[in-house]
Design a protein around this motif. Structure first.
Motif, short mmCIF file in Angstrom:
data_model
loop_
_atom_site.label_atom_id
_atom_site.label_comp_id
_atom_site.label_asym_id
_atom_site.label_seq_id
_atom_site.Cartn_x
_atom_site.Cartn_y
_atom_site.Cartn_z
N GLY A 219 1.14 8.50 -2.25
CA GLY A 219 0.86 9.82 -1.72
C GLY A 219 -0.42 10.46 -2.23
N VAL A 220 -1.12 9.82 -3.14
CA VAL A 220 -2.34 10.39 -3.72
C VAL A 220 -3.56 9.82 -3.00
N GLU A 221 -4.52 10.68 -2.69
CA GLU A 221 -5.78 10.26 -2.06
C GLU A 221 -5.50 9.41 -0.82
N SER A 222 -4.60 9.90 0.01
CA SER A 222 -4.17 9.12 1.17
C SER A 222 -5.00 9.40 2.42
N HIS A 223 -5.97 10.27 2.36
CA HIS A 223 -6.69 10.66 3.57
C HIS A 223 -7.32 9.44 4.24
N GLY A 224 -7.09 9.34 5.55
CA GLY A 224 -7.69 8.27 6.32
C GLY A 224 -6.84 7.02 6.41
N LEU A 225 -5.74 6.96 5.66
CA LEU A 225 -4.95 5.74 5.66
C LEU A 225 -3.80 5.78 6.66
N TYR A 226 -3.53 6.93 7.24
CA TYR A 226 -2.47 7.03 8.22
C TYR A 226 -3.03 7.56 9.52
N SER A 227 -2.42 7.17 10.62
CA SER A 227 -3.00 7.45 11.92
C SER A 227 -2.69 8.86 12.42
N ARG A 228 -1.73 9.57 11.81
CA ARG A 228 -1.36 10.89 12.29
C ARG A 228 -1.25 11.86 11.12
N ARG A 229 -1.66 13.10 11.37
CA ARG A 229 -1.64 14.10 10.30
C ARG A 229 -0.23 14.38 9.80
N ASP A 230 0.75 14.38 10.70
CA ASP A 230 2.12 14.67 10.27
C ASP A 230 2.65 13.55 9.38
N THR A 231 2.22 12.31 9.67
CA THR A 231 2.63 11.19 8.82
C THR A 231 2.04 11.34 7.44
N LEU A 232 0.76 11.70 7.38
CA LEU A 232 0.09 11.90 6.10
C LEU A 232 0.80 12.98 5.28
N ALA A 233 1.12 14.11 5.92
CA ALA A 233 1.79 15.19 5.20
C ALA A 233 3.16 14.76 4.70
N PHE A 234 3.88 13.99 5.51
CA PHE A 234 5.22 13.53 5.12
C PHE A 234 5.14 12.69 3.85
N TYR A 235 4.20 11.74 3.81
CA TYR A 235 4.11 10.87 2.64
C TYR A 235 3.68 11.65 1.40
N ARG A 236 2.81 12.60 1.57
CA ARG A 236 2.37 13.38 0.41
C ARG A 236 3.52 14.17 -0.20
N GLU A 237 4.45 14.61 0.62
CA GLU A 237 5.56 15.43 0.13
C GLU A 237 6.72 14.60 -0.41
N THR A 238 6.91 13.40 0.11
CA THR A 238 8.12 12.65 -0.25
C THR A 238 7.89 11.46 -1.17
N LEU A 239 6.67 10.92 -1.17
CA LEU A 239 6.43 9.68 -1.90
C LEU A 239 5.75 9.95 -3.24
N THR A 240 6.42 9.60 -4.32
CA THR A 240 5.81 9.66 -5.65
C THR A 240 6.11 8.36 -6.38
N ARG A 241 5.27 8.05 -7.31
CA ARG A 241 5.50 6.84 -8.11
C ARG A 241 6.79 6.97 -8.91
N GLU A 242 7.07 8.17 -9.41
CA GLU A 242 8.29 8.39 -10.19
C GLU A 242 9.54 8.10 -9.37
N ALA A 243 9.53 8.53 -8.10
CA ALA A 243 10.69 8.28 -7.23
C ALA A 243 10.86 6.80 -6.97
N PHE A 244 9.75 6.10 -6.72
CA PHE A 244 9.84 4.66 -6.52
C PHE A 244 10.41 3.96 -7.75
#
Length: 268
Positions: free
Chosen positions: A73-98
């Motif tokens: 979720g960090v420095e993810s700009h440009g890696l996903y094709s849709r803005r809503d997808t990018l926002a979703f990953y930034r909010e839900t995906l953390t290394r700690e959770a993994f």
């Protein structure tokens, strides 16, 4: 500010968030067992919250290394094709959770590369891997690069699984996959609805393993197809009952026959 809650303690793989279908879990197990006859490392590009990584970790043998690469979720700009997808990953995906999810099932974490997948080119030895899972970026440029990395790090009889090869909102993945098939020597082994499984070696031994596995399953169907003359298997869920048989027929029959099956009846 969004407050992230700590992940719960999952008791089974089905309780771990993520998009890893049961049929792909089956195919992972079959192909990991088949490639595991000779030692080799495992690699996952893009892990989300660990669902597929947990299964991969179950097949890690003594002396092998499992590496996971993700931006978490960090420095993810440009890696996903849709803005809503990018926002979703930034909010839900953390290394700690993994890490928390993975440690619910395994004593030790895999090697974690917290970076873009391009970093793997200098970290993974050529020809060292037996299985690679590509599930990171969805842009053509990135997926094409990930496939090139997989080609380098996989041994000749290794397998790569590529997610979203046919998903409509990420056409860049399909473009990169079929480019690899027709110009980079990638040879498809089998297809599910979500993932393509392929090798730069000989696909027949893996296809034999898939067929042998499906023989004992009443809930799976294997269909023979060809791509440019080469055999490839489609692996489907078997649907119970008459309606299930009808739906399966729509999947398997040629389009002209399928259209006849769905054509509404008219009164006379």
């Amino acid at each position: 500010m969004t407050t992230r809650t700590a992940p719960g303690r999952a008791r089974s793989l089905s309780e771990v968030p993520g998009w890893f279908r049961a049929i792909d879990q089956d195919l992972f197990r079959v192909l990991l067992e088949t490639t595991g006859r000779t030692p080799g490392d495992l690699l996952e590009m893009g892990c989300y919250l660990g669902k597929s990584a947990i299964l991969l970790g179950e097949h890690l043998r003594e002396g092998e290394t499992f590496t996971v690469c993700d931006l978490f979720g960090v420095e993810s700009h440009g890696l996903y094709s849709r803005r809503d997808t990018l926002a979703f990953y930034r909010e839900t995906l953390t290394r700690e959770a993994f890490e928390a999810n993975y440690l619910n099932f395994h004593e030790d974490l895999p090697v974690i590369v917290h970076a873009r997948t391009t970093a793997l080119a200098s970290r993974i030895a050529p020809g060292s891997c037996r299985f690679v899972h590509i599930d990171a970026s969805r842009t053509y440029e990135d997926v094409s690069g990930d496939i090139d990395i997989a080609r380098s790090v996989l041994r000749k009889d290794g397998v790569v699984a590529i997610d979203d090869y046919r998903t409509e909102h990420v056409p860049g993945v399909a473009a990169a996959v079929w480019e690899a098939v027709f110009t980079k020597g990638l040879r498809p082994v089998c297809l599910s609805a979500a993932k393509l499984y392929a090798t730069w070696g000989e696909p027949e031994p893996f296809q034999q393993a898939v067929r042998a596995w499906a023989t004992d399953r009443v809930d799976r169907v294997v269909v023979d197809e060809k791509i440019d003359g080469d055999p490839v298997l489609r692996v489907l869920n078997a649907l119970p009952g008459p309606s299930g048989a009808r739906r399966l027929a729509l999947e398997l029959l040629p389009p002209v026959v399928s259209r006849a099956l769905v054509r509404p009846k008219t009164g006379r």
